[in-house]
Design a protein around this motif. Structure first.
Motif, PDB file in Angstrom:
ATOM      1  N   ILE A  22       0.838  -1.208   0.000  1.00  0.00           N
ATOM      2  CA  ILE A  22       0.000   0.000   0.000  1.00  0.00           C
ATOM      3  C   ILE A  22       0.869   1.253   0.000  1.00  0.00           C
ATOM      4  N   VAL A  23       1.919   1.263   0.821  1.00  0.00           N
ATOM      5  CA  VAL A  23       2.810   2.422   0.880  1.00  0.00           C
ATOM      6  C   VAL A  23       3.513   2.621  -0.465  1.00  0.00           C
ATOM      7  N   ILE A  24       3.934   1.534  -1.095  1.00  0.00           N
ATOM      8  CA  ILE A  24       4.578   1.635  -2.410  1.00  0.00           C
ATOM      9  C   ILE A  24       3.618   2.221  -3.434  1.00  0.00           C
ATOM     10  N   ILE A  25       2.353   1.802  -3.384  1.00  0.00           N
ATOM     11  CA  ILE A  25       1.343   2.366  -4.291  1.00  0.00           C
ATOM     12  C   ILE A  25       1.210   3.861  -4.056  1.00  0.00           C
ATOM     13  N   HIS A  26       1.155   4.279  -2.786  1.00  0.00           N
ATOM     14  CA  HIS A  26       1.092   5.709  -2.454  1.00  0.00           C
ATOM     15  C   HIS A  26       2.243   6.461  -3.134  1.00  0.00           C
ATOM     16  N   ILE A  27       3.441   5.948  -2.930  1.00  0.00           N
ATOM     17  CA  ILE A  27       4.642   6.634  -3.426  1.00  0.00           C
ATOM     18  C   ILE A  27       4.667   6.670  -4.950  1.00  0.00           C
ATOM     19  N   GLY A  34       2.727  13.778  -9.095  1.00  0.00           N
ATOM     20  CA  GLY A  34       3.240  15.008  -8.509  1.00  0.00           C
ATOM     21  C   GLY A  34       4.663  15.338  -8.873  1.00  0.00           C
ATOM     22  N   PHE A  35       5.588  14.419  -8.615  1.00  0.00           N
ATOM     23  CA  PHE A  35       7.007  14.717  -8.806  1.00  0.00           C
ATOM     24  C   PHE A  35       7.402  14.736 -10.283  1.00  0.00           C
ATOM     25  N   LEU A  36       7.005  13.714 -11.023  1.00  0.00           N
ATOM     26  CA  LEU A  36       7.374  13.630 -12.433  1.00  0.00           C
ATOM     27  C   LEU A  36       6.411  14.393 -13.336  1.00  0.00           C
ATOM     28  N   LEU A  38       3.881  13.474 -14.988  1.00  0.00           N
ATOM     29  CA  LEU A  38       3.608  12.801 -16.253  1.00  0.00           C
ATOM     30  C   LEU A  38       2.134  12.957 -16.624  1.00  0.00           C
ATOM     31  N   PRO A  39       1.826  13.092 -17.915  1.00  0.00           N
ATOM     32  CA  PRO A  39       0.421  13.230 -18.343  1.00  0.00           C
ATOM     33  C   PRO A  39      -0.466  12.100 -17.834  1.00  0.00           C
ATOM     34  N   ILE A  40       0.092  10.875 -17.832  1.00  0.00           N
ATOM     35  CA  ILE A  40      -0.695   9.734 -17.360  1.00  0.00           C
ATOM     36  C   ILE A  40      -1.036   9.873 -15.883  1.00  0.00           C
ATOM     37  N   GLY A  41      -0.181  10.586 -15.125  1.00  0.00           N
ATOM     38  CA  GLY A  41      -0.440  10.794 -13.707  1.00  0.00           C
ATOM     39  C   GLY A  41      -1.692  11.614 -13.489  1.00  0.00           C
ATOM     40  N   ASN A  42      -1.846  12.671 -14.248  1.00  0.00           N
ATOM     41  CA  ASN A  42      -3.044  13.502 -14.140  1.00  0.00           C
ATOM     42  C   ASN A  42      -4.284  12.728 -14.555  1.00  0.00           C
ATOM     43  N   THR A  43      -4.138  11.888 -15.591  1.00  0.00           N
ATOM     44  CA  THR A  43      -5.265  11.068 -16.047  1.00  0.00           C
ATOM     45  C   THR A  43      -5.688  10.081 -14.959  1.00  0.00           C
TER      46      THR A  43
END
Length: 255
Positions: A22-27, A34-36, A38-43
């Motif tokens: 679960i913690v790994i999924i959070h990170i 947030g950090f990178l 990436l467009p896919i992150g916003n999606t």
């Protein structure tokens, strides 16, 4: 009960695979979004956030996915540290399957409450509802299964719950529904997942056996000097960590 004795991150992950995952999924989700940036992150964030409008349109997966997303670094770190502190003992006590059911179940209850009680376009993310569910299980143990939790741990949980509830109502941008009903969800789920759990859990046995092994090792005369920690610091280490995390969470809301 909440003191960690693992010698490495690898040992922690092997001992508590669900909490670690679960913690790994959070990170990972925070890194992508947030950090990178990436467009896919916003999606992913848009698809996973707890949006009451979209849930009403039939996107019911949003009753589960919000507990894995966070609105910033400090939000993610605070919830992840809370899970690392209070999740392992329950994972070992309940077992992987019951722990997953309890954690996700409390989180879903919190998100359902946010959907029913929040306004039509309310949007939320965060694992705090599920984490408050773990507190609900601990409080049930304190009230009805005292043999499953030691006195010092019960005192610590009681203090943390009081602080958590106070902060719930005085800090801005907090999903009050998730905190309150996540706690209630965990309390209601507790008697189901605690069935058959004995006073001496596998986690307690492992710690007891390790302590005995340590006491029997005599080959290194400097062993205790290497591990010696001032008694006051050692005794209050967890409290120091909790206070630091609480201050970090508070500062993240102020700054």
């Amino acid at each position: 009960m909440f003191i960690r004795n693992e010698r490495s991150i690898q040992e922690f992950m092997q001992s508590y695979p669900v909490v670690s995952t679960i913690v790994i999924i959070h990170i990972v989700l925070w890194l992508i979004q947030g950090f990178l940036s990436l467009p896919i992150g916003n999606t992913l964030f848009q698809l996973g956030a707890g949006s009451n409008y979209h849930i009403a349109q039939g996107e019911y997966w949003r009753l589960i996915t919000p507990m894995f997303f966070h609105a910033g670094l400090m939000h993610m770190l605070f919830n992840s540290f809370s899970l690392v502190l209070f999740g392992p003992a329950l994972e070992q006590m309940l077992g992987k399957v019951k722990f997953i059911l309890a954690y996700v179940g409390a989180g879903v209850v919190a998100n359902i409450a946010s959907f029913i009680l929040g306004h039509a376009i309310y949007t939320h993310v965060g694992a705090s509802g599920a984490i408050f569910g773990l507190f609900g299980i601990y409080v049930f143990m304190i009230a009805f299964r005292k043999h499953l939790i030691d006195y010092q741990s019960s005192q610590m949980v009681s203090v943390i719950i009081v602080i958590g509830l106070i902060m719930t109502f005085i800090r801005p941008n907090i999903n009050v529904y998730a905190h309150i009903f996540g706690f209630i969800g965990g309390f209601v789920i507790a008697p189901l997942v605690l069935q058959g759990v004995r006073a001496y859990s596998p986690w307690q046995r492992r710690r007891r056996n390790r302590n005995r092994d340590d006491e029997g090792i005599q080959f290194d005369p400097n062993r205790w000097k290497k591990k010696r920690v001032p008694s006051a610091i050692k005794k209050n280490a967890l409290w120091i960590i909790i206070v630091i995390l609480a201050l970090l969470g508070l500062l993240s809301r102020i700054l």
